[in-house]
Design an enzyme around this catalytic site. Structure first.
Site, PDB file in Angstrom:
ATOM      1  N   ARG A   1       0.857  -1.170   0.000  1.00 29.67           N
ATOM      2  CA  ARG A   1       0.000   0.000   0.000  1.00 29.67           C
ATOM      3  C   ARG A   1       0.899   1.226   0.000  1.00 29.67           C
ATOM      4  NH1 ARG A   1      -1.431   2.335   4.842  1.00 29.67           N
ATOM      5  NH2 ARG A   1       0.249   1.913   6.300  1.00 29.67           N
TER       6      ARG A   1
ATOM      7  N   ARG B   1      -1.817  11.190   2.174  1.00 28.12           N
ATOM      8  CA  ARG B   1      -2.450  12.023   3.191  1.00 28.12           C
ATOM      9  C   ARG B   1      -3.068  13.223   2.516  1.00 28.12           C
ATOM     10  NH1 ARG B   1       2.245  12.805   7.311  1.00 28.12           N
ATOM     11  NH2 ARG B   1       2.132  10.679   8.061  1.00 28.12           N
TER      12      ARG B   1
ATOM     13  N   ARG C   1      20.200  -6.998   1.204  1.00 26.53           N
ATOM     14  CA  ARG C   1      20.720  -5.861   0.447  1.00 26.53           C
ATOM     15  C   ARG C   1      21.683  -5.147   1.395  1.00 26.53           C
ATOM     16  NH1 ARG C   1      21.329  -4.855  -4.468  1.00 26.53           N
ATOM     17  NH2 ARG C   1      20.750  -2.650  -4.507  1.00 26.53           N
TER      18      ARG C   1
ATOM     19  N   ARG D   1      19.985   8.665  -0.946  1.00 26.47           N
ATOM     20  CA  ARG D   1      19.693   9.846  -0.135  1.00 26.47           C
ATOM     21  C   ARG D   1      20.958  10.481   0.419  1.00 26.47           C
ATOM     22  NH1 ARG D   1      16.577   7.373   5.167  1.00 26.47           N
ATOM     23  NH2 ARG D   1      18.097   5.794   5.689  1.00 26.47           N
TER      24      ARG D   1
ATOM     25  N   GLU E   1      24.172   7.751   0.726  1.00 25.15           N
ATOM     26  CA  GLU E   1      23.847   6.339   0.965  1.00 25.15           C
ATOM     27  C   GLU E   1      23.667   5.610  -0.373  1.00 25.15           C
ATOM     28  OE1 GLU E   1      21.178   6.006   4.448  1.00 25.15           O
ATOM     29  OE2 GLU E   1      20.137   4.499   3.242  1.00 25.15           O
TER      30      GLU E   1
ATOM     31  N   TYR F   1      13.526  -7.332   9.282  1.00 28.24           N
ATOM     32  CA  TYR F   1      13.763  -5.902   9.495  1.00 28.24           C
ATOM     33  C   TYR F   1      12.932  -5.460  10.701  1.00 28.24           C
ATOM     34  CZ  TYR F   1      14.077  -0.973   9.398  1.00 28.24           C
ATOM     35  OH  TYR F   1      14.333   0.312   9.799  1.00 28.24           O
TER      36      TYR F   1
ATOM     37  N   ASP G   1      12.308  -2.187  13.448  1.00 22.85           N
ATOM     38  CA  ASP G   1      12.647  -0.860  13.929  1.00 22.85           C
ATOM     39  C   ASP G   1      13.087  -0.989  15.382  1.00 22.85           C
ATOM     40  OD1 ASP G   1      12.398   1.022  11.882  1.00 22.85           O
ATOM     41  OD2 ASP G   1      10.208   0.980  11.999  1.00 22.85           O
TER      42      ASP G   1
HETATM   43  P1  FAD Z   1      22.359  -4.971  15.634  1.00 25.55           P
HETATM   44  O1  FAD Z   1      22.309  -3.534  15.994  1.00 25.55           O
HETATM   45  O2  FAD Z   1      22.809  -5.327  14.274  1.00 25.55           O
HETATM   46  O3  FAD Z   1      23.299  -5.682  16.718  1.00 25.55           O
HETATM   47  C1  FAD Z   1      23.877  -6.945  16.524  1.00 25.55           C
HETATM   48  C2  FAD Z   1      25.287  -6.882  17.079  1.00 25.55           C
HETATM   49  O4  FAD Z   1      25.851  -8.197  17.118  1.00 25.55           O
HETATM   50  C3  FAD Z   1      26.222  -6.032  16.222  1.00 25.55           C
HETATM   51  O5  FAD Z   1      26.896  -5.097  17.030  1.00 25.55           O
HETATM   52  C4  FAD Z   1      27.188  -7.050  15.625  1.00 25.55           C
HETATM   53  O6  FAD Z   1      28.489  -6.518  15.401  1.00 25.55           O
HETATM   54  C5  FAD Z   1      27.199  -8.116  16.716  1.00 25.55           C
HETATM   55  N1  FAD Z   1      27.602  -9.438  16.215  1.00 25.55           N
HETATM   56  C6  FAD Z   1      27.103 -10.096  15.138  1.00 25.55           C
HETATM   57  N2  FAD Z   1      27.729 -11.274  14.977  1.00 25.55           N
HETATM   58  C7  FAD Z   1      28.627 -11.378  15.988  1.00 25.55           C
HETATM   59  C8  FAD Z   1      29.579 -12.354  16.341  1.00 25.55           C
HETATM   60  N3  FAD Z   1      29.753 -13.463  15.602  1.00 25.55           N
HETATM   61  N4  FAD Z   1      30.350 -12.155  17.425  1.00 25.55           N
HETATM   62  C9  FAD Z   1      30.214 -11.022  18.170  1.00 25.55           C
HETATM   63  N5  FAD Z   1      29.331 -10.047  17.869  1.00 25.55           N
HETATM   64  C10 FAD Z   1      28.550 -10.230  16.786  1.00 25.55           C
HETATM   65  N6  FAD Z   1      15.065   1.676  13.295  1.00 25.55           N
HETATM   66  C11 FAD Z   1      14.279   2.687  13.742  1.00 25.55           C
HETATM   67  O7  FAD Z   1      13.522   2.510  14.699  1.00 25.55           O
HETATM   68  N7  FAD Z   1      14.318   3.921  13.140  1.00 25.55           N
HETATM   69  C12 FAD Z   1      15.130   4.190  12.087  1.00 25.55           C
HETATM   70  O8  FAD Z   1      15.142   5.318  11.564  1.00 25.55           O
HETATM   71  C13 FAD Z   1      15.961   3.142  11.590  1.00 25.55           C
HETATM   72  N8  FAD Z   1      16.772   3.360  10.550  1.00 25.55           N
HETATM   73  C14 FAD Z   1      17.527   2.331  10.070  1.00 25.55           C
HETATM   74  C15 FAD Z   1      18.342   2.581   8.964  1.00 25.55           C
HETATM   75  C16 FAD Z   1      19.093   1.570   8.425  1.00 25.55           C
HETATM   76  C17 FAD Z   1      19.979   1.837   7.232  1.00 25.55           C
HETATM   77  C18 FAD Z   1      19.013   0.268   8.983  1.00 25.55           C
HETATM   78  C19 FAD Z   1      19.775  -0.864   8.368  1.00 25.55           C
HETATM   79  C20 FAD Z   1      18.234   0.015  10.092  1.00 25.55           C
HETATM   80  C21 FAD Z   1      17.473   1.039  10.648  1.00 25.55           C
HETATM   81  N9  FAD Z   1      16.690   0.847  11.782  1.00 25.55           N
HETATM   82  C22 FAD Z   1      15.897   1.873  12.243  1.00 25.55           C
HETATM   83  C23 FAD Z   1      16.642  -0.456  12.470  1.00 25.55           C
HETATM   84  C24 FAD Z   1      17.640  -0.576  13.654  1.00 25.55           C
HETATM   85  O9  FAD Z   1      18.958  -0.421  13.174  1.00 25.55           O
HETATM   86  C25 FAD Z   1      17.474  -1.959  14.296  1.00 25.55           C
HETATM   87  O10 FAD Z   1      16.180  -2.100  14.794  1.00 25.55           O
HETATM   88  C26 FAD Z   1      18.426  -2.256  15.468  1.00 25.55           C
HETATM   89  O11 FAD Z   1      19.700  -1.731  15.272  1.00 25.55           O
HETATM   90  C27 FAD Z   1      18.534  -3.752  15.652  1.00 25.55           C
HETATM   91  O12 FAD Z   1      19.253  -4.071  16.823  1.00 25.55           O
HETATM   92  P2  FAD Z   1      19.848  -5.551  16.991  1.00 25.55           P
HETATM   93  O13 FAD Z   1      20.434  -5.624  18.343  1.00 25.55           O
HETATM   94  O14 FAD Z   1      18.818  -6.546  16.613  1.00 25.55           O
HETATM   95  O15 FAD Z   1      20.957  -5.677  15.851  1.00 25.55           O
END
Ligand code: FAD
Length: 365
Positions: free
Chosen positions: A171, A175, A248, A279, A299, A347, A349
């Site tokens: 969708r 607005r 990606r 962007r 980016e 994915y 947030d």
């Molecule tokens: P991660 O932050 O990826 O943490 C995982 C950690 O594990 C990393 O530090 C990694 O290095 C570590 N790790 C992995 N494998 C190993 C290993 N083998 N040994 C030791 N350490 C390891 N969310 C929003 O709410 N608003 C936004 O505007 C927004 N913008 C975004 C923009 C982009 C480009 C992206 C990609 C994401 C965005 N997000 C946003 C989403 C947000 O980044 C995630 O929700 C959040 O960071 C996820 O946290 P996590 O702990 O699951 O993963």
């Protein structure tokens, strides 16, 4: 054993688990393969400007409990995401709203805008859209599709819109008010001073080892603690035995510029295909800081291969089936919990991650 829990990864998921488990009296070791804490929400101070190193992060949620929770670790400002699109040097407001319709067609009332969109949709009789292009045109008409969606989406996915499946766009929210606020959520903002401090506070008093990859000593690490919380890639944990889950990726190009205000907005999308980045982020506008210099990030979407930073999971049938197979293995583990965006191949947030981590902690008996 020395530790109750080994936590792999210092992103939001791992760090909330560490904080909550420590509060409950457990002894924790957290390992992180990068040379810094905070996973993808990492922000780095550059002479007063907080640079979002892994892409722009704007906190937004409708969940008051989540908002209150994150506000314990930092004070948030009132940032409102109002991105702008640049198409062939013409500027348009996003998300699609009355400002955009005025800029596109000169229409001034919701009635005129609705009529224009209907007229555009009727020009093409697409009953069963077979690809993303047909889907977008059937939802919103040709002008918006060609100016604001086509090039951006093709760059993002690295494929022609006619080769992309229609389900990518289910969708397209429009607005009929003059409202450029991108999110519909009740709470929104950016932590003053950046995100890294949040994780630092969560991990205070916890044993943390940076530059430590779980897989470099997998056998030893499996013996370090009674239980493990793993937030890395699920397919890697199982040696890619069924194949690699696809993503990606992104490439970021940072530039310091000797002027105080480069583009006048935190986010400007470039929607034409010919410009290779999607962007430009100007970080200082997230924080409203006053400095003589500014930092921008371009980016560039990229194909992904094993070893690259994984950013966006590919939500197609092939990867869903593959993930299911890995999930079946993970579900059999008694002592290891898989959480966060990489372990769940989803994915999320930030607000989703907070909710999931707290739900998981509360489920521990
Ligand atoms: P991660 O932050 O990826 O943490 C995982 C950690 O594990 C990393 O530090 C990694 O290095 C570590 N790790 C992995 N494998 C190993 C290993 N083998 N040994 C030791 N350490 C390891 N969310 C929003 O709410 N608003 C936004 O505007 C927004 N913008 C975004 C923009 C982009 C480009 C992206 C990609 C994401 C965005 N997000 C946003 C989403 C947000 O980044 C995630 O929700 C959040 O960071 C996820 O946290 P996590 O702990 O699951 O993963």
């Amino acid at each position: 054993m020395k530790y109750d829990y080994l936590i792999v990864g210092s992103g939001l998921f791992g760090s909330i688990c560490a904080y909550e488990l420590k509060k409950r009296g457990y002894k924790i070791l957290l390992i992180e393969k990068r040379d810094h804490l905070a996973g993808n929400i990492y922000t780095e101070d550059n002479e007063g400007i907080q640079v979002h190193k892994y892409g722009a992060h704007i906190f937004h949620t409708n969940n008051k409990a989540v908002w209150d929770y994150i506000n314990r670790f930092a004070e948030f400002n009132r940032f409102t995401n109002s991105p702008i699109a640049n198409y062939k040097n013409k500027l348009f407001n996003l998300p699609f709203n009355m400002n955009t319709f005025y800029q596109l067609w000169g229409v001034k009332t919701p009635k005129e805008a609705k009529a224009k969109i209907e007229e555009q949709k009727k020009l093409y009789h697409i009953e069963n859209p077979k690809n993303l292009e047909e889907q977008a045109i059937s939802l919103i008409g040709k002008d918006i599709y060609e100016i604001l969606i086509k090039g951006y989406t093709e760059k993002q996915w690295g494929r022609k819109a006619t080769e992309l499946p229609p389900f990518i766009i289910n969708r397209l929210p429009v607005r009929f008010t003059f409202d450029n606020n991108y999110f519909n959520d009740k709470y929104q903002g950016i932590p003053i001073g950046g995100y890294t401090q949040i994780i630092e506070k969560m991990l205070e008093g916890i044993d943390v080892e940076l530059n430590t990859d779980f897989f470099e000593n997998k056998e030893k690490n499996l013996e370090l603690a009674n239980k493990i919380i793993y937030t890395g890639s699920i397919d890697k944990f199982y040696d890619y035995q069924y194949g690699a889950l696809e993503y990606r990726s992104l490439h970021f190009e940072n530039e310091t510029i000797n002027e105080s205000n480069y583009q006048g907005n935190a986010v400007i999308n470039y929607t034409e295909y010919e410009i290779p980045y999607t962007r430009i982020i100007e970080h200082k506008h997230f924080d409203y800081v006053e400095t003589d210099h500014t930092i921008i990030t371009k980016e560039y979407p990229r194909d992904w291969k094993i070893g690259d930073e994984a950013y966006y999971p590919i939500n197609d049938d092939k990867n869903a089936t593959l993930f299911k197979k890995y999930k079946e293995l993970a579900d059999q583990e008694k002592l290891i919990h898989f959480g966060g965006r990489l372990a769940e191949y989803k994915y999320y947030d930030m607000h989703n991650v907070i909710e999931n981590a707290l739900n998981f902690i509360n489920s521990i008996k």
